[in-house]
Scaffold this active site. Sequence first.
Site, short mmCIF file in Angstrom:
data_model
loop_
_atom_site.label_atom_id
_atom_site.label_comp_id
_atom_site.label_asym_id
_atom_site.label_seq_id
_atom_site.Cartn_x
_atom_site.Cartn_y
_atom_site.Cartn_z
N HIS A 79 -27.88 22.31 -9.04
CA HIS A 79 -27.28 22.89 -10.24
C HIS A 79 -25.85 23.28 -9.92
CE1 HIS A 79 -26.76 25.39 -13.79
NE2 HIS A 79 -27.77 24.71 -14.29
N ASP B 49 -35.72 21.77 -15.05
CA ASP B 49 -36.21 20.47 -15.50
C ASP B 49 -37.26 19.86 -14.59
OD1 ASP B 49 -34.70 20.40 -17.78
OD2 ASP B 49 -32.93 19.75 -16.67
N1 CMC Z 1 -30.10 14.97 -5.22
C1 CMC Z 1 -29.43 14.66 -4.09
N2 CMC Z 1 -28.23 15.14 -3.75
C2 CMC Z 1 -27.66 16.01 -4.59
C3 CMC Z 1 -28.30 16.40 -5.79
C4 CMC Z 1 -29.56 15.86 -6.09
N3 CMC Z 1 -30.21 16.18 -7.22
N4 CMC Z 1 -27.51 17.28 -6.45
C5 CMC Z 1 -26.42 17.44 -5.68
N5 CMC Z 1 -26.51 16.67 -4.56
C6 CMC Z 1 -25.56 16.61 -3.45
C7 CMC Z 1 -24.30 15.83 -3.82
O1 CMC Z 1 -24.46 14.47 -3.52
C8 CMC Z 1 -23.27 16.51 -2.96
O2 CMC Z 1 -23.44 16.07 -1.64
P1 CMC Z 1 -22.14 15.85 -0.68
O3 CMC Z 1 -21.54 17.23 -0.55
O4 CMC Z 1 -22.70 15.31 0.57
O5 CMC Z 1 -21.25 14.90 -1.41
C9 CMC Z 1 -23.69 17.98 -2.97
O6 CMC Z 1 -25.12 17.95 -3.20
C10 CMC Z 1 -23.03 18.82 -4.06
O7 CMC Z 1 -23.31 18.21 -5.32
P2 CMC Z 1 -22.30 18.09 -6.52
O8 CMC Z 1 -22.53 16.75 -7.20
O9 CMC Z 1 -20.91 18.40 -6.08
O10 CMC Z 1 -22.79 19.24 -7.45
P3 CMC Z 1 -22.41 19.44 -8.97
O11 CMC Z 1 -22.33 20.89 -9.18
O12 CMC Z 1 -21.23 18.62 -9.35
O13 CMC Z 1 -23.67 18.79 -9.71
C11 CMC Z 1 -25.72 18.53 -10.85
C12 CMC Z 1 -24.71 19.52 -10.26
C13 CMC Z 1 -26.77 19.30 -11.66
C14 CMC Z 1 -25.02 17.54 -11.82
C15 CMC Z 1 -26.40 17.75 -9.67
O14 CMC Z 1 -27.03 18.66 -8.81
C16 CMC Z 1 -27.39 16.70 -10.18
O15 CMC Z 1 -26.99 15.61 -10.56
N6 CMC Z 1 -28.73 17.04 -10.17
C17 CMC Z 1 -29.72 16.14 -10.67
C18 CMC Z 1 -29.72 16.17 -12.19
C19 CMC Z 1 -30.37 17.44 -12.73
O16 CMC Z 1 -31.45 17.82 -12.32
N7 CMC Z 1 -29.66 18.05 -13.71
C20 CMC Z 1 -30.21 19.20 -14.41
C21 CMC Z 1 -29.37 20.42 -14.30
S1 CMC Z 1 -30.30 21.84 -14.92
C22 CMC Z 1 -30.39 21.62 -16.60
C23 CMC Z 1 -29.14 21.95 -17.31
O17 CMC Z 1 -28.69 23.12 -17.23
O18 CMC Z 1 -28.60 21.04 -17.97
#
Ligand code: CMC
Length: 437
Positions: free
Chosen positions: A314, A372
């Site tokens: 998240h 989720d």
């Molecule tokens: N699986 C694997 N790796 C992950 C995941 C995941 N679900 N989420 C983040 N990472 C890794 C990402 O690859 C990065 O690694 P590195 O530092 O090595 O490059 C690190 O963790 C930081 O991630 P980020 O992409 O910079 O984090 P963000 O804040 O931009 O993204 C997110 C947040 C929710 C988009 C992401 O965690 C994600 O895509 N999760 C899966 C989708 C999901 O479950 N979304 C629902 C969110 S809750 C409902 C809502 O409020 O809408």
Amino acid sequence: MMTPSDVKATLSFSDGSPSMDLPLYKGSVGPDVIDIRKLYGQTGKFTYDPGFLSTASCNSTITYIDGDKGELLYRGYPIEQLAQNCDFLEVCHLLIYGDLPNQEQRDKFVKNITYHTMVNEQMQFFLRGFRRDAHPMAVMTGLVGAMSAFYHDSTDVHNAQHREIAAHRLIAKMPTLVAMSYKYGVGQPFIYPKNSLSYTGNFMRMMFATPCEDYEPNEVLVRAMDRIFILHADHEQNASTSTVRLCGSSGTNPFAAIAAGVACLWGPAHGGANEAALQMLEDIQRNGGVEKIGEFIKQVKDKNSSVKLMGFGHRVYKNYDPRAKLMRETCHEVLNALGLHDDPLFKLAMALEKIALEDDYFVSRKLYPNVDFYSGIVQRAIGIPVSLFTAIFALARTVGWIAQLNEMIGDPEYKIGRPRQLYVGAAPRQVRPIGER
Ligand code: CMC
């Protein structure tokens, strides 16, 4: 209220340009903000923050999240207390009017919502224009946007009375529209709302009753669905809420602004994650189940693959999502009530969660299950098709979008949202005749 802080931030430049003092403001809880509104005027420079990683786009009194602690408050009340002691309509009252209703206020609010649940009959014909196999979120984006064509008398966003009626209509009619989009997709007749039922009981009846057989609301399942609504009702300045604010900042009507929120929510990184999480579990199950978790986790960790553990991670929570804890509890209740505690998908989810919570990749990145991860399993057990999950999220989030939109319109400092950019394209150049290009 934004309280000025005694502390000032000083911005200095290494090229000798004059430094600048920037005021700080304190919130009631949480980090202070540095006010950069005069930055461009005084320095000719913008700030650069794609994805809003360090930027507060507004001040708000509605929702507070402490991502490190895993804390979520609506109007100051912890989500756990609201989920355990209130129903969704009380939470709607809280979000829109600022406090939980007393008995009299509750009765009045429930009555107002109940008597707005029917939709204009003509909307059926509009809906019938879609293909039957259209994704429910495609249909919902269209239907919510179309509400401004059906309810002209509540489209002036600068009129408080219009805003209130639009709010009541949106909260009341979303369940009817979601159920209609479901019924249309499965080729069953639409079921009209029934005013003797609760908000959530009525939604479930509109989903599952047919003219041949009525639906007897099951208390555990109704309570579970109501909890899903409460947990998704607001989440401060997330992507769809910011979309609603930005869209609404142009002065467009509330239905159009909320339709923009629905469109944004659809994406798999946001509201579409519950659908994506369940599809991921089903894929793992099909390809060998619990045995294959190790292989799947390896793919997730591989930098060259785009596979993510959906339902994990998240932007704000760097701890267990408090909504996920409550949803996990509800998941157990529902599966027990339905005699599904041996459900293979739930077992798979538990095993996946356990492995991920112990794996250094997830631990070091502070990736925990989000709401989720469990809400999909609960909805599937209730009988909601996967393709409808995000539409149900939209139903629940509508109240948050409305509360945030109304807060923005009522804020004397509100202006049309207009981010700036760092232009890195071609420098000025001349158009040459086509033969010379
Ligand atoms: N699986 C694997 N790796 C992950 C995941 C995941 N679900 N989420 C983040 N990472 C890794 C990402 O690859 C990065 O690694 P590195 O530092 O090595 O490059 C690190 O963790 C930081 O991630 P980020 O992409 O910079 O984090 P963000 O804040 O931009 O993204 C997110 C947040 C929710 C988009 C992401 O965690 C994600 O895509 N999760 C899966 C989708 C999901 O479950 N979304 C629902 C969110 S809750 C409902 C809502 O409020 O809408």
